[in-house]
Design a protein around this motif. Structure first.
Motif, short mmCIF file in Angstrom:
data_model
loop_
_atom_site.label_atom_id
_atom_site.label_comp_id
_atom_site.label_asym_id
_atom_site.label_seq_id
_atom_site.Cartn_x
_atom_site.Cartn_y
_atom_site.Cartn_z
N TYR A 294 1.00 -1.14 -0.03
CA TYR A 294 0.13 0.04 -0.10
C TYR A 294 0.89 1.31 0.10
CZ TYR A 294 -4.12 -2.83 1.59
OH TYR A 294 -5.10 -3.80 1.65
N GLY B 195 -2.43 12.57 5.38
CA GLY B 195 -3.84 13.06 5.53
C GLY B 195 -4.95 12.21 4.91
N GLU B 196 -4.26 11.00 4.22
CA GLU B 196 -5.13 9.86 3.63
C GLU B 196 -5.03 8.71 4.26
OE1 GLU B 196 -6.86 13.11 1.48
OE2 GLU B 196 -7.38 10.87 1.72
N GLY B 197 -5.97 7.76 3.94
CA GLY B 197 -5.77 6.39 4.10
C GLY B 197 -4.78 5.73 3.05
N PHE C 249 -8.35 4.56 11.44
CA PHE C 249 -8.75 4.36 9.77
C PHE C 249 -9.86 2.91 9.98
CE2 PHE C 249 -6.07 6.77 7.20
CZ PHE C 249 -4.93 6.97 8.05
N LEU D 40 -8.08 -4.22 0.95
CA LEU D 40 -8.58 -3.48 2.03
C LEU D 40 -8.76 -2.06 1.32
CD1 LEU D 40 -6.44 -4.48 5.16
CD2 LEU D 40 -8.98 -4.83 4.80
N PHE E 238 -9.62 1.92 2.33
CA PHE E 238 -9.45 2.51 3.69
C PHE E 238 -10.16 3.91 3.51
CE2 PHE E 238 -6.58 0.53 6.47
CZ PHE E 238 -6.00 -0.60 5.50
N GLY E 239 -10.58 4.57 4.79
CA GLY E 239 -11.19 5.76 4.77
C GLY E 239 -9.86 6.67 4.67
N SER E 240 -10.30 7.93 4.98
CA SER E 240 -9.18 9.10 4.84
C SER E 240 -8.59 9.46 6.60
CB SER E 240 -9.53 10.26 4.30
OG SER E 240 -10.55 10.83 4.96
#
Lengths: 112, 114
Positions: free
Chosen positions: A35, A40-42, B90, B103, B105-107
């Motif tokens: 990943y 500030g982000e996932g 998260f 997966l 993910f949200g922020s």
């Protein structure tokens, strides 16, 4: 306890250089994911490798899964400033349902 | 397509206060997760829900409760916040495919407990 160790933790390089990030464990995984996360982000999935010895390429990024499915590497050729970010490896184990564990990440900074 | 939506984005609490982090996904995924991310420790699983109506503890569940309200929504509650719960949280959802799990993910929610 299953652990995924990533190295290096931090990497600061000049634009145009090559780099390799490593992800190692004593556990065998059903699959391994990489990943990328920006501030500030996932995290956002880059790639999944499933077969031992598998190599996948995503433009200038090359991902390899170890033959024994315990380790993986991410190689970036001719890094660009846009590659800056946190790179996370994650290993999945199928125990009836999936269990995914994450490495601590490699923070990459590419300087112009 | 919104994907995984988390609220709030930022929150500051005093020790002992309670709050609920909200998460919703619009991808019709069965599985949903709450992780916390701390420097040098990667993402650690707090709780997960394999399907609507089920929840299970992850690696670090102490001090948290969850509710899978319906297939879309999975909330995380801190009943009595402690400074050790200062972290970035998260929410994620997934749909297993074969031998792997992707997966989404949200922020994230950046939480500070003073």
């Amino acid at each position: 306890t299953q652990l995924l160790e990533q190295s290096p933790q931090f990497l600061s390089i000049q634009e145009g250089e090559n780099l390799t990030v490593y992800c190692n464990s004593s556990s065998v995984f059903s699959s391994l994911q990489w990943y990328r996360q920006e501030p500030g982000e996932g995290p956002v999935l880059l790639v999944t490798v499933v077969t031992g010895g598998e190599v996948k390429k995503l433009k200038r990024l090359t991902f390899q899964f170890g033959d024994a499915r315990k380790d993986s590497s991410l190689h970036i050729t001719a890094a660009q400033t846009g590659d800056t970010g946190l790179y996370l490896c994650a290993g999945s184990i199928n125990t009836g349902g999936f269990k995914t564990i994450f490495g601590a990440g490699t923070r990459l900074f590419v300087k112009a | 397509n919104a994907g995984v939506t988390q609220t709030p984005k930022f929150q500051v609490l005093k020790t002992g206060q309670s709050m609920t982090l909200q998460c919703a996904q619009d991808m019709n995924h069965n599985s949903m997760y709450w992780y916390r991310q701390d420097p040098g420790m990667g993402l650690r699983l707090i709780y997960y829900s394999a399907s609507e109506g089920t929840t299970d503890k992850g690696e670090v569940p102490n001090g948290y409760n969850v509710s899978r309200l319906n297939k879309r929504e999975f909330s995380l509650r801190l009943e009595s916040a402690a400074p050790s719960q200062t972290s970035v949280y998260f929410c994620a959802s997934s749909e297993p495919t074969g031998l792997n799990e992707k997966l989404f993910f949200g922020s994230g929610t950046q939480l500070s407990v003073l």
